[in-house]
Design a protein around this motif. Structure first.
Motif, PDB file in Angstrom:
ATOM      1  N   SER A   1      35.110  44.660  37.041  1.00  0.00           N
ATOM      2  CA  SER A   1      35.480  46.070  37.039  1.00  0.00           C
ATOM      3  C   SER A   1      36.557  46.291  35.985  1.00  0.00           C
ATOM      4  O   SER A   1      37.280  45.356  35.610  1.00  0.00           O
ATOM      5  CB  SER A   1      36.009  46.465  38.431  1.00  0.00           C
ATOM      6  N   GLN A   2      36.681  47.523  35.530  1.00  0.00           N
ATOM      7  CA  GLN A   2      37.769  47.859  34.618  1.00  0.00           C
ATOM      8  C   GLN A   2      39.138  47.651  35.268  1.00  0.00           C
ATOM      9  O   GLN A   2      40.144  47.602  34.559  1.00  0.00           O
ATOM     10  CB  GLN A   2      37.646  49.301  34.143  1.00  0.00           C
ATOM     11  N   ARG A   3      39.186  47.523  36.571  1.00  0.00           N
ATOM     12  CA  ARG A   3      40.464  47.230  37.221  1.00  0.00           C
ATOM     13  C   ARG A   3      41.087  45.965  36.642  1.00  0.00           C
ATOM     14  O   ARG A   3      42.297  45.897  36.424  1.00  0.00           O
ATOM     15  CB  ARG A   3      40.270  47.064  38.732  1.00  0.00           C
ATOM     16  N   ARG A   4      40.246  44.945  36.379  1.00  0.00           N
ATOM     17  CA  ARG A   4      40.734  43.687  35.816  1.00  0.00           C
ATOM     18  C   ARG A   4      40.160  43.407  34.434  1.00  0.00           C
ATOM     19  O   ARG A   4      40.729  42.587  33.693  1.00  0.00           O
ATOM     20  CB  ARG A   4      40.385  42.527  36.754  1.00  0.00           C
ATOM     21  N   ASP A   5      39.059  44.032  34.109  1.00  0.00           N
ATOM     22  CA  ASP A   5      38.406  43.809  32.818  1.00  0.00           C
ATOM     23  C   ASP A   5      38.220  45.144  32.097  1.00  0.00           C
ATOM     24  O   ASP A   5      37.098  45.673  32.007  1.00  0.00           O
ATOM     25  CB  ASP A   5      37.049  43.126  33.018  1.00  0.00           C
ATOM     26  N   PRO A   6      39.310  45.727  31.583  1.00  0.00           N
ATOM     27  CA  PRO A   6      39.198  47.054  30.964  1.00  0.00           C
ATOM     28  C   PRO A   6      38.295  47.083  29.735  1.00  0.00           C
ATOM     29  O   PRO A   6      37.810  48.158  29.360  1.00  0.00           O
ATOM     30  CB  PRO A   6      40.648  47.398  30.605  1.00  0.00           C
TER      31      PRO A   6
END
Length: 277
Positions: free
Chosen positions: A50-55
């Motif tokens: 997810s962009q939460r950890r993998d922007p």
């Protein structure tokens, strides 16, 4: 604003966490806009990215072709990758918010491409045809690999109010894509009208309200660059949109009647309720 509420934007996100595809006309299936979150990027352990950890996921721009039979992925500085979508191979386990689902692995070529772009071991899976997920909320439904419900609806007036809140803090306005909605409604004068709409007819379709959309760190990622930008908009939203569930902005809906919907279609609410929270 227009004299009546209308759809001003339609966007689907073929690969969860990656860039969206804006369209003028869309088919609405029981699981949401056609091809929305049909694919999922996972780590070697099967846990979704997810962009939460993998922007940097935001930099990946998918395109669907051949009535869903082909997928093309592009990212700045990397060659385009095209693949024939596999819907028949063996299923594998994947985890989405600690819930187990199944996915069809799309092979080594796309796994290598994603690993290079994201800088971490990654694979791509597609939702299988037999996927039978049931989503929660006031109106139950289904979805592919969306966070929860089939559709995220957000109004232009809600974003306008946020812009006023940001301005009071000396912060710049933010584009709509920070919130990754499927349907943007223009013409609701009162901000957060989507919170009170319980049944909505758009084009041939009908939607049923499920719940408020709880926001996370993805809203702090600039979608055009894949870079985190600081505490906004969560800091400002927390000042006036905090509930027991978290900071909310927009609403989630289930599909009551599939069909076609288009930019410019009237948004007709037949049933209203009181805002949650």
């Amino acid at each position: 604003m227009p004299s009546r509420p209308t759809v001003s934007e339609l966007t689907y996100y073929p690969v969860k966490g990656c860039a969206g595809v804006s369209v003028r006309v869309a088919e609405l299936t029981p699981a949401g806009l056609a091809y929305d979150r049909a694919f999922l990027v996972v780590g070697a352990d099967g846990v979704f990215r997810s962009q939460r950890r993998d922007p940097r996921l935001a930099l990946i721009r998918p395109e669907i072709g051949g009535d869903g039979a082909r997928l093309t992925l592009r990212a700045p500085g990397f060659g385009a990758l095209e693949l024939a979508v596999d819907t028949t191979s063996a299923r594998r386990d994947v985890l989405l918010f600690k819930t187990a689902y199944r996915g069809i692995d799309q092979g080594e070529a796309v796994a290598g491409w994603l690993t290079e772009v994201l800088g971490a071991p990654s694979r791509l899976v597609r939702v299988p045809p037999e996927h039978d997920r049931v989503t929660d909320g006031l109106t139950p439904g289904t979805s592919a690999y969306a966070d929860s419900c089939a559709l995220h609806v957000l109004s232009r007036s809600s974003l306008d109010l946020l812009h006023r809140q940001l301005a009071e803090r000396g912060a710049a306005p933010l584009p709509m894509d920070r919130f990754r909605p499927n349907i943007v409604v223009d013409g609701w004068d009162e901000p957060h009208t989507e919170d009170r709409a319980r049944r909505i007819a758009i084009g041939d379709t009908e939607l049923g309200y499920a719940k408020l959309a709880v926001r996370c760190a993805v809203t702090t990622v600039e979608q055009s660059s894949g870079a985190r930008t600081g505490p906004e908009p969560l800091r400002s939203l927390a000042g006036y949109r905090r509930t027991a569930e978290g900071v909310v902005f927009g609403a989630k809906f289930a599909v009551l009647r599939p069909g076609k919907l288009s930019v410019g279609d009237e948004v007709a609410v037949s049933t209203w309720g009181e805002p949650e929270g």
